[in-house]
Motif scaffolding. Structure first.
Motif, mmCIF file in Angstrom:
data_model
loop_
_atom_site.group_PDB
_atom_site.id
_atom_site.type_symbol
_atom_site.label_atom_id
_atom_site.label_comp_id
_atom_site.label_asym_id
_atom_site.label_seq_id
_atom_site.Cartn_x
_atom_site.Cartn_y
_atom_site.Cartn_z
ATOM 1 N N LEU A 141 0.826 -1.213 0.000
ATOM 2 C CA LEU A 141 0.000 0.000 0.000
ATOM 3 C C LEU A 141 0.864 1.268 0.000
ATOM 4 O O LEU A 141 0.440 2.304 -0.493
ATOM 5 C CB LEU A 141 -0.945 0.006 1.208
ATOM 6 C CG LEU A 141 -2.055 -1.048 1.199
ATOM 7 C CD1 LEU A 141 -2.806 -1.034 2.521
ATOM 8 C CD2 LEU A 141 -3.030 -0.802 0.043
ATOM 9 N N LYS A 142 2.083 1.148 0.576
ATOM 10 C CA LYS A 142 2.990 2.310 0.592
ATOM 11 C C LYS A 142 3.282 2.770 -0.832
ATOM 12 O O LYS A 142 3.291 3.961 -1.114
ATOM 13 C CB LYS A 142 4.306 1.944 1.302
ATOM 14 C CG LYS A 142 4.300 2.338 2.768
ATOM 15 C CD LYS A 142 5.690 2.329 3.356
ATOM 16 C CE LYS A 142 5.970 0.962 3.952
ATOM 17 N NZ LYS A 142 7.145 0.907 4.806
ATOM 18 N N ASP A 143 3.493 1.779 -1.728
ATOM 19 C CA ASP A 143 3.754 2.093 -3.140
ATOM 20 C C ASP A 143 2.553 2.778 -3.780
ATOM 21 O O ASP A 143 2.687 3.494 -4.768
ATOM 22 C CB ASP A 143 4.078 0.824 -3.940
ATOM 23 C CG ASP A 143 5.260 0.065 -3.331
ATOM 24 O OD1 ASP A 143 6.071 0.705 -2.630
ATOM 25 O OD2 ASP A 143 5.347 -1.159 -3.556
ATOM 26 N N GLU A 144 1.366 2.527 -3.202
ATOM 27 C CA GLU A 144 0.145 3.130 -3.761
ATOM 28 C C GLU A 144 -0.156 4.479 -3.099
ATOM 29 O O GLU A 144 -1.264 4.992 -3.203
ATOM 30 C CB GLU A 144 -1.040 2.169 -3.580
ATOM 31 C CG GLU A 144 -0.877 0.877 -4.356
ATOM 32 C CD GLU A 144 -1.874 -0.193 -3.949
ATOM 33 O OE1 GLU A 144 -2.937 0.153 -3.390
ATOM 34 O OE2 GLU A 144 -1.581 -1.384 -4.188
ATOM 35 N N GLY A 145 0.814 4.995 -2.336
ATOM 36 C CA GLY A 145 0.659 6.326 -1.773
ATOM 37 C C GLY A 145 0.022 6.390 -0.402
ATOM 38 O O GLY A 145 -0.302 7.459 0.096
ATOM 39 N N VAL A 146 -0.178 5.232 0.231
ATOM 40 C CA VAL A 146 -0.727 5.237 1.594
ATOM 41 C C VAL A 146 0.420 5.606 2.538
ATOM 42 O O VAL A 146 1.541 5.131 2.382
ATOM 43 C CB VAL A 146 -1.323 3.847 1.950
ATOM 44 C CG1 VAL A 146 -1.780 3.807 3.398
ATOM 45 C CG2 VAL A 146 -2.477 3.501 1.017
ATOM 46 N N SER A 147 0.144 6.456 3.519
ATOM 47 C CA SER A 147 1.209 6.942 4.400
ATOM 48 C C SER A 147 1.777 5.826 5.282
ATOM 49 O O SER A 147 1.098 4.844 5.577
ATOM 50 C CB SER A 147 0.676 8.069 5.292
ATOM 51 O OG SER A 147 -0.094 7.516 6.346
ATOM 52 N N GLU A 148 3.012 6.036 5.697
ATOM 53 C CA GLU A 148 3.716 5.092 6.572
ATOM 54 C C GLU A 148 2.906 4.845 7.850
ATOM 55 O O GLU A 148 2.804 3.710 8.321
ATOM 56 C CB GLU A 148 5.080 5.691 6.908
ATOM 57 C CG GLU A 148 5.990 4.771 7.696
ATOM 58 C CD GLU A 148 7.215 4.333 6.893
ATOM 59 O OE1 GLU A 148 7.865 3.385 7.347
ATOM 60 O OE2 GLU A 148 7.504 4.920 5.839
ATOM 61 N N ASP A 149 2.321 5.917 8.406
ATOM 62 C CA ASP A 149 1.535 5.793 9.645
ATOM 63 C C ASP A 149 0.330 4.879 9.448
ATOM 64 O O ASP A 149 0.020 4.055 10.309
ATOM 65 C CB ASP A 149 1.054 7.171 10.122
ATOM 66 C CG ASP A 149 2.199 7.993 10.710
ATOM 67 O OD1 ASP A 149 3.281 7.400 10.952
ATOM 68 O OD2 ASP A 149 2.014 9.204 10.912
ATOM 69 N N GLU A 150 -0.354 5.061 8.315
ATOM 70 C CA GLU A 150 -1.540 4.229 8.051
ATOM 71 C C GLU A 150 -1.154 2.764 7.880
ATOM 72 O O GLU A 150 -1.843 1.872 8.375
ATOM 73 C CB GLU A 150 -2.277 4.737 6.808
ATOM 74 C CG GLU A 150 -3.111 5.988 7.079
ATOM 75 C CD GLU A 150 -3.865 6.435 5.839
ATOM 76 O OE1 GLU A 150 -5.075 6.164 5.767
ATOM 77 O OE2 GLU A 150 -3.218 7.025 4.952
ATOM 78 N N VAL A 151 -0.046 2.540 7.202
ATOM 79 C CA VAL A 151 0.427 1.162 7.013
ATOM 80 C C VAL A 151 0.786 0.550 8.368
ATOM 81 O O VAL A 151 0.465 -0.599 8.657
ATOM 82 C CB VAL A 151 1.628 1.115 6.028
ATOM 83 C CG1 VAL A 151 2.266 -0.273 6.015
ATOM 84 C CG2 VAL A 151 1.183 1.513 4.625
ATOM 85 N N LYS A 152 1.414 1.363 9.238
ATOM 86 C CA LYS A 152 1.773 0.895 10.584
ATOM 87 C C LYS A 152 0.508 0.542 11.379
ATOM 88 O O LYS A 152 0.450 -0.497 12.044
ATOM 89 C CB LYS A 152 2.583 1.988 11.305
ATOM 90 C CG LYS A 152 2.860 1.713 12.777
ATOM 91 C CD LYS A 152 4.148 0.925 12.970
ATOM 92 C CE LYS A 152 4.510 0.732 14.429
ATOM 93 N NZ LYS A 152 3.966 -0.527 14.970
ATOM 94 N N LEU A 153 -0.520 1.391 11.276
ATOM 95 C CA LEU A 153 -1.795 1.102 11.943
ATOM 96 C C LEU A 153 -2.382 -0.220 11.444
ATOM 97 O O LEU A 153 -2.881 -1.022 12.224
ATOM 98 C CB LEU A 153 -2.806 2.227 11.682
ATOM 99 C CG LEU A 153 -2.665 3.486 12.539
ATOM 100 C CD1 LEU A 153 -3.620 4.569 12.041
ATOM 101 C CD2 LEU A 153 -2.949 3.167 14.002
ATOM 102 N N LEU A 154 -2.286 -0.403 10.146
ATOM 103 C CA LEU A 154 -2.827 -1.622 9.537
ATOM 104 C C LEU A 154 -2.053 -2.858 10.018
ATOM 105 O O LEU A 154 -2.665 -3.856 10.423
ATOM 106 C CB LEU A 154 -2.777 -1.503 8.007
ATOM 107 C CG LEU A 154 -3.428 -2.634 7.218
ATOM 108 C CD1 LEU A 154 -4.901 -2.794 7.596
ATOM 109 C CD2 LEU A 154 -3.307 -2.382 5.720
#
Length: 183
Positions: A141-154
């Protein structure tokens, strides 16, 4: 994003269902009517499944009661059970047949408990594989522009779901082991 939580939980829940089915096959020396499923009886010259000729019940945890619909079939049923080599002598009282299961030995119970632990371990490995795939998807998802914080939450949420189900596996297996080790 909540969609991926849902599919993650569904996939893990499926693993738990499979584990429950496996645990049900572990018999702690209890009577189990399913063990007679393959017994067929010579009845009026035809091989007939036992379950078509009798009602099979479990009146007590270690007893199977076979009540023939036709009293004349009782000796044929007894003979078929002996041939099936279940390892338990049928007791014929003229009306019905009883199979009394001995309590498993200490050694057998320990072996069964070990089997349960192995099933638990396999289920956990399965869940960890599901977690790994979910984490890989989250990182993409990071490659798709989702922020690092959101990925960490996920990924934190994925870990939380994983922990919840690993705990459930431990609870299921602890119960089963307790059941097996209780004489």
């Amino acid at each position: 994003m909540s969609h991926s939580h849902k599919t993650l939980e569904e996939r893990i829940a499926r693993s738990i269902e499979l584990l429950k089915e496996d645990l049900n096959t572990v018999r702690a020396g209890r009577a189990n009517a399913a063990m007679l499923d393959k017994v067929s009886v010579e009845y009026y010259g035809m091989a007939t499944p036992l379950k078509n000729l009798a009602n099979i019940s479990v009146p007590e945890p270690r007893t199977l009661l076979i009540s023939p619909f036709d009293p004349k079939s009782i000796s044929g049923i007894e003979k078929a059970i002996n041939i099936a080599n279940i390892g338990i002598n049928p007791i014929d009282d003229g009306v019905s047949i009883r199979l009394n299961f001995p309590a498993p030995t200490e050694e057998r119970r320990k072996a069964l408990a070990k089997d349960v632990s192995k099933m638990a371990e396999e289920a956990k490995v399965g869940i960890r594989n599901i977690r790994r795939n979910a984490n890989d998807d989250a990182k993409k998802l990071k490659d798709e522009g989702v922020s690092e914080d959101e990925v960490k939450l996920l990924t934190d949420k994925i870990q939380e779901i994983t922990d919840k189900y690993v705990k459930k596996i431990d609870e299921l297996c602890d119960l089963k082991v307790k059941d097996i080790l209780t004489v």
